[in-house]
Design a protein around this motif. Structure first.
Motif, mmCIF file in Angstrom:
data_model
loop_
_atom_site.group_PDB
_atom_site.id
_atom_site.type_symbol
_atom_site.label_atom_id
_atom_site.label_comp_id
_atom_site.label_asym_id
_atom_site.label_seq_id
_atom_site.Cartn_x
_atom_site.Cartn_y
_atom_site.Cartn_z
ATOM 1 N N GLU A 197 0.828 -1.206 0.000
ATOM 2 C CA GLU A 197 0.000 0.000 0.000
ATOM 3 C C GLU A 197 0.865 1.259 0.000
ATOM 4 O O GLU A 197 0.517 2.263 -0.651
ATOM 5 N N SER A 198 1.977 1.228 0.704
ATOM 6 C CA SER A 198 2.873 2.384 0.716
ATOM 7 C C SER A 198 3.499 2.613 -0.645
ATOM 8 O O SER A 198 3.679 3.761 -1.080
ATOM 9 N N LEU A 199 3.837 1.540 -1.333
ATOM 10 C CA LEU A 199 4.383 1.677 -2.682
ATOM 11 C C LEU A 199 3.366 2.314 -3.621
ATOM 12 O O LEU A 199 3.712 3.173 -4.449
ATOM 13 N N ILE A 200 2.106 1.913 -3.491
ATOM 14 C CA ILE A 200 1.051 2.510 -4.303
ATOM 15 C C ILE A 200 0.877 3.983 -3.941
ATOM 16 O O ILE A 200 0.756 4.862 -4.809
ATOM 17 N N GLU A 201 0.886 4.271 -2.645
ATOM 18 C CA GLU A 201 0.665 5.634 -2.172
ATOM 19 C C GLU A 201 1.789 6.569 -2.600
ATOM 20 O O GLU A 201 1.546 7.711 -3.017
ATOM 21 N N ASP A 202 3.034 6.110 -2.481
ATOM 22 C CA ASP A 202 4.185 6.973 -2.747
ATOM 23 C C ASP A 202 4.605 6.971 -4.208
ATOM 24 O O ASP A 202 5.437 7.794 -4.615
ATOM 25 N N GLY A 203 4.080 6.040 -4.978
ATOM 26 C CA GLY A 203 4.469 5.941 -6.387
ATOM 27 C C GLY A 203 5.397 4.765 -6.604
ATOM 28 O O GLY A 203 6.467 4.672 -5.996
ATOM 29 N N LEU A 204 4.977 3.849 -7.439
ATOM 30 C CA LEU A 204 5.782 2.659 -7.705
ATOM 31 C C LEU A 204 7.080 3.052 -8.405
ATOM 32 O O LEU A 204 7.077 3.885 -9.323
ATOM 33 N N PRO A 205 8.188 2.473 -8.003
ATOM 34 C CA PRO A 205 9.488 2.910 -8.536
ATOM 35 C C PRO A 205 9.818 2.293 -9.887
ATOM 36 O O PRO A 205 9.210 1.310 -10.318
ATOM 37 N N ASP A 206 10.807 2.895 -10.522
ATOM 38 C CA ASP A 206 11.481 2.258 -11.650
ATOM 39 C C ASP A 206 12.560 1.352 -11.059
ATOM 40 O O ASP A 206 13.396 1.812 -10.280
ATOM 41 N N VAL A 207 12.533 0.090 -11.414
ATOM 42 C CA VAL A 207 13.475 -0.878 -10.846
ATOM 43 C C VAL A 207 14.560 -1.185 -11.868
ATOM 44 O O VAL A 207 14.270 -1.650 -12.984
ATOM 45 N N ALA A 208 15.804 -0.947 -11.497
ATOM 46 C CA ALA A 208 16.922 -1.265 -12.389
ATOM 47 C C ALA A 208 17.012 -2.775 -12.571
ATOM 48 O O ALA A 208 17.017 -3.523 -11.594
ATOM 49 N N VAL A 209 17.067 -3.206 -13.818
ATOM 50 C CA VAL A 209 17.147 -4.639 -14.102
ATOM 51 C C VAL A 209 18.463 -5.012 -14.775
ATOM 52 O O VAL A 209 18.641 -6.147 -15.233
ATOM 53 N N PRO A 248 20.706 -9.017 -23.043
ATOM 54 C CA PRO A 248 20.632 -9.295 -24.486
ATOM 55 C C PRO A 248 19.974 -8.166 -25.266
ATOM 56 O O PRO A 248 19.064 -8.388 -26.074
ATOM 57 N N VAL A 249 20.429 -6.936 -25.035
ATOM 58 C CA VAL A 249 19.866 -5.764 -25.707
ATOM 59 C C VAL A 249 21.020 -4.951 -26.280
ATOM 60 O O VAL A 249 22.036 -4.729 -25.597
ATOM 61 N N ASP A 250 20.870 -4.490 -27.519
ATOM 62 C CA ASP A 250 21.905 -3.668 -28.148
ATOM 63 C C ASP A 250 22.226 -2.462 -27.275
ATOM 64 O O ASP A 250 21.347 -1.898 -26.626
ATOM 65 N N ASP A 251 23.457 -2.048 -27.299
ATOM 66 C CA ASP A 251 23.983 -0.909 -26.533
ATOM 67 C C ASP A 251 24.185 -1.216 -25.053
ATOM 68 O O ASP A 251 24.629 -0.345 -24.304
ATOM 69 N N PHE A 252 23.841 -2.443 -24.628
ATOM 70 C CA PHE A 252 24.032 -2.799 -23.223
ATOM 71 C C PHE A 252 24.783 -4.125 -23.096
ATOM 72 O O PHE A 252 24.594 -4.876 -22.150
ATOM 73 N N ALA A 253 25.647 -4.393 -24.062
ATOM 74 C CA ALA A 253 26.347 -5.678 -24.088
ATOM 75 C C ALA A 253 27.283 -5.856 -22.896
ATOM 76 O O ALA A 253 27.602 -6.988 -22.508
ATOM 77 N N ASP A 254 27.741 -4.736 -22.297
ATOM 78 C CA ASP A 254 28.648 -4.842 -21.154
ATOM 79 C C ASP A 254 27.891 -4.793 -19.834
ATOM 80 O O ASP A 254 28.498 -4.635 -18.774
ATOM 81 N N HIS A 255 26.561 -4.961 -19.882
ATOM 82 C CA HIS A 255 25.749 -4.985 -18.663
ATOM 83 C C HIS A 255 25.325 -6.424 -18.356
ATOM 84 O O HIS A 255 25.289 -7.282 -19.231
ATOM 85 N N ARG A 256 24.986 -6.643 -17.092
ATOM 86 C CA ARG A 256 24.508 -7.950 -16.649
ATOM 87 C C ARG A 256 23.133 -7.789 -15.997
ATOM 88 O O ARG A 256 22.836 -6.767 -15.386
ATOM 89 N N ILE A 257 22.301 -8.816 -16.120
ATOM 90 C CA ILE A 257 20.947 -8.769 -15.578
ATOM 91 C C ILE A 257 21.004 -8.714 -14.057
ATOM 92 O O ILE A 257 21.753 -9.461 -13.417
ATOM 93 N N ASP A 258 20.216 -7.837 -13.477
ATOM 94 C CA ASP A 258 20.196 -7.646 -12.026
ATOM 95 C C ASP A 258 19.745 -8.910 -11.305
ATOM 96 O O ASP A 258 18.873 -9.654 -11.787
#
Length: 520
Positions: A218-230, A241-251
């Motif tokens: 309920e607090s997440l809904i009230e305060d605004g759901l976040p953008d979660v880094a993945v 597996p996305v272009d321009d992010f080849a040097d990144h790893r899935i969270d």
């Protein structure tokens, strides 16, 4: 045939062995529910995995001069061995670096969500350590939680379960060298949760969430759901597996949620009608927020139950208490019984070794003491054979009614909708204590000058309770229950019901063990 009930338990990060808090948290409790339901004839799929790609695994490797894969594989083996020693029986344990098709499955899910716009790029501040020349996230960074202020790592706060974006941490510093971090802009991929506001809110309203978890949602809904880094820039884990992010790893949090899906979806079976998640509150965001979002994004609305435990703390100044050490010293029966009786529900619990020792004393003095006296009496009075009489004795009718009421309460404590393993332990102790009292009272029948066989009926009555415990106690203490079944020469693992209250067939020769039945 109905689809199996799906039970999950949080995948632990294999950067170390299991400690007492792990067993007191999701794993033993989830196993109790799975065992009860299986014995009741209900199909169950009980899954977990190990979070091999957690940042903490790479950090452990750096501190010890090993490769991350060696750390993950070594501790995976240790963790699964401790689960087996604890009597925890998973139907599937996902091992990300070994399971065929796992990496491709997670990447395909990621690509699909990105193509649908569920995952999108954002440029945000991220801590950076200049002396170590690396980005800081997850276990790499330490700072105060922007929501509760408690010092912890980046990602999801293990105290309040709110997610942080690492750059939001208060006074972030490098966990490796301790240097205060600099904030730099970093373009990463995110899963914005705000588009799921209405569907998540409606979804949570249909669930009977534990109050603390409901307050978080309920607090997440009230305060605004976040953008979660993945995804994060790094070299350990599954490549984004996305272009321009080849040097990144899935969270790791995203992967943990995806791993739960893989544990079921890779079986190529219909989604279950219901699933039950066991987790510590610090992992609740992944289970109750991110996992439903991934399901809803694919058009799957899956009824879910949550059993969320609080922390099982170690006394201040004490060393970590490892599961293997306690299993070696106390055995699985004693340890399982103790962590269920001391289960941290609604508040943190502190591990007390004296309480664990007292749990062993209860098993030795009450459970094993009663069984030893019963086996000795059958040996002396009936040559070790089950007497050919019906159960009876002074007070048996009253005791039988109590047993039937007791098993009804025990079933309630084991059942899905009223699951309470602490209550189950208390009920089992009461059943054994009252049966021990019944046996002591009726032992005086043997002193009658003119025996007419009435002293044998109470023994059969006690044997019927002992036989019932091979089913009734098995979800809590499977090792001892199976040992008792072997001593009575009956099949173990029956349903927890009144029908289990039946002595072995008359004339059966008992085979009591040379040592304790429960524990050791």
């Amino acid at each position: 045939m109905p689809t199996p009930l799906w039970i999950t338990a949080t995948p632990p990060a294999p950067h170390g062995e299991l400690h007492i808090g792990h067993l007191a948290g999701p794993y033993v409790a989830a196993d109790v529910l799975a065992r009860f339901l299986r014995a009741d004839g209900r199909p169950v799929l009980f899954t977990t995995g190990t979070a091999d790609h957690a940042v903490s695994v790479q950090e452990r490797a750096l501190r010890t001069g090993r490769k991350p894969a060696e750390v993950a594989e070594g501790y995976h083996a240790a963790i699964t061995a401790d689960w087996r020693r604890s009597g925890i029986t998973f139907d599937r344990i996902v091992q990300p670096r070994q399971d065929s098709g796992y990496t491709r499955w997670v990447q395909d899910l990621f690509v699909r969500l990105h193509a649908e716009g569920v995952i999108a790029p954002r440029a945000r501040l991220l801590p950076y350590c200049e002396p170590c020349d690396r980005w800081l996230y997850g276990a790499r960074v330490t700072g105060g939680c922007p929501h509760c202020g408690v010092t912890g790592a980046g990602g999801v706060c293990r105290t309040c379960a709110w997610p942080n974006d690492c750059g939001d941490l208060l006074e972030p510093s490098c966990d490796r060298c301790g240097t205060a971090a600099r904030l730099r802009r970093c373009r990463r991929l995110y899963l914005p949760l705000e588009p799921f506001r209405e569907t998540l809110a409606d979804y949570w309203n249909t669930l009977d969430l534990p109050p603390r978890l409901a307050a978080l949602c309920e607090s997440l809904i009230e305060d605004g759901l976040p953008d979660v880094a993945v995804g994060y820039p790094g070299d350990w884990g599954i490549a984004v597996p996305v272009d321009d992010f080849a040097d990144h790893r899935i969270d790791a949090c995203f992967e943990s949620a995806a791993m739960q899906l893989f544990g079921h979806a890779s079986r190529d079976e219909p989604w279950p009608e219901r699933t039950v998640h066991f987790c510590g509150f610090g992992h609740a965001f992944c289970h109750a927020v991110l996992l439903p979002a991934l399901l809803l994004a694919q058009g799957v609305k899956l009824p879910q139950d949550f059993h969320v435990n609080e922390g099982f703390r170690i006394q201040a100044g004490a060393d970590e208490v490892w599961a293997l050490d306690l299993l070696t010293e106390f055995g699985s029966d004693t340890l399982r019984r103790h962590v269920l009786a001391a289960r941290p529900v609604g508040r943190d619990t502190t591990f007390d070794r004296d309480h664990l020792a007292r749990a062993r004393q209860v098993l030795d003095g009450t459970w094993n003491g009663w069984l030893s006296r019963l086996f000795a009496a059958v040996r002396e009075e009936s040559s070790g054979l089950v007497p050919q009489v019906l159960p009876g004795g002074a007070g048996w009718d009253v005791h039988l009614r109590r047993m039937n009421r007791g098993v009804a309460e025990l079933r309630e404590a084991y059942s899905l909708d009223s699951f309470d393993p602490r209550r189950a332990v208390a009920m089992l102790d009461e059943i054994v204590r009252s049966t021990d009292d019944f046996g002591h009272v009726n032992a005086h029948e043997r002193r009658r000058p003119h025996r007419d066989g009435r002293h044998l009926a109470p023994l059969v009555a006690e044997l019927s309770v002992a036989a019932a415990l091979t089913a009734w106690a098995r979800p809590v203490m499977p090792e001892g229950a199976d040992r008792l079944a072997a001593a009575l020469r009956i099949a173990p693992g029956g349903p927890v019901d009144e029908d289990a209250l039946a002595a072995p067939a008359a004339g059966t020769r008992l085979d009591p063990p040379s040592g304790p039945v429960f524990g050791f």
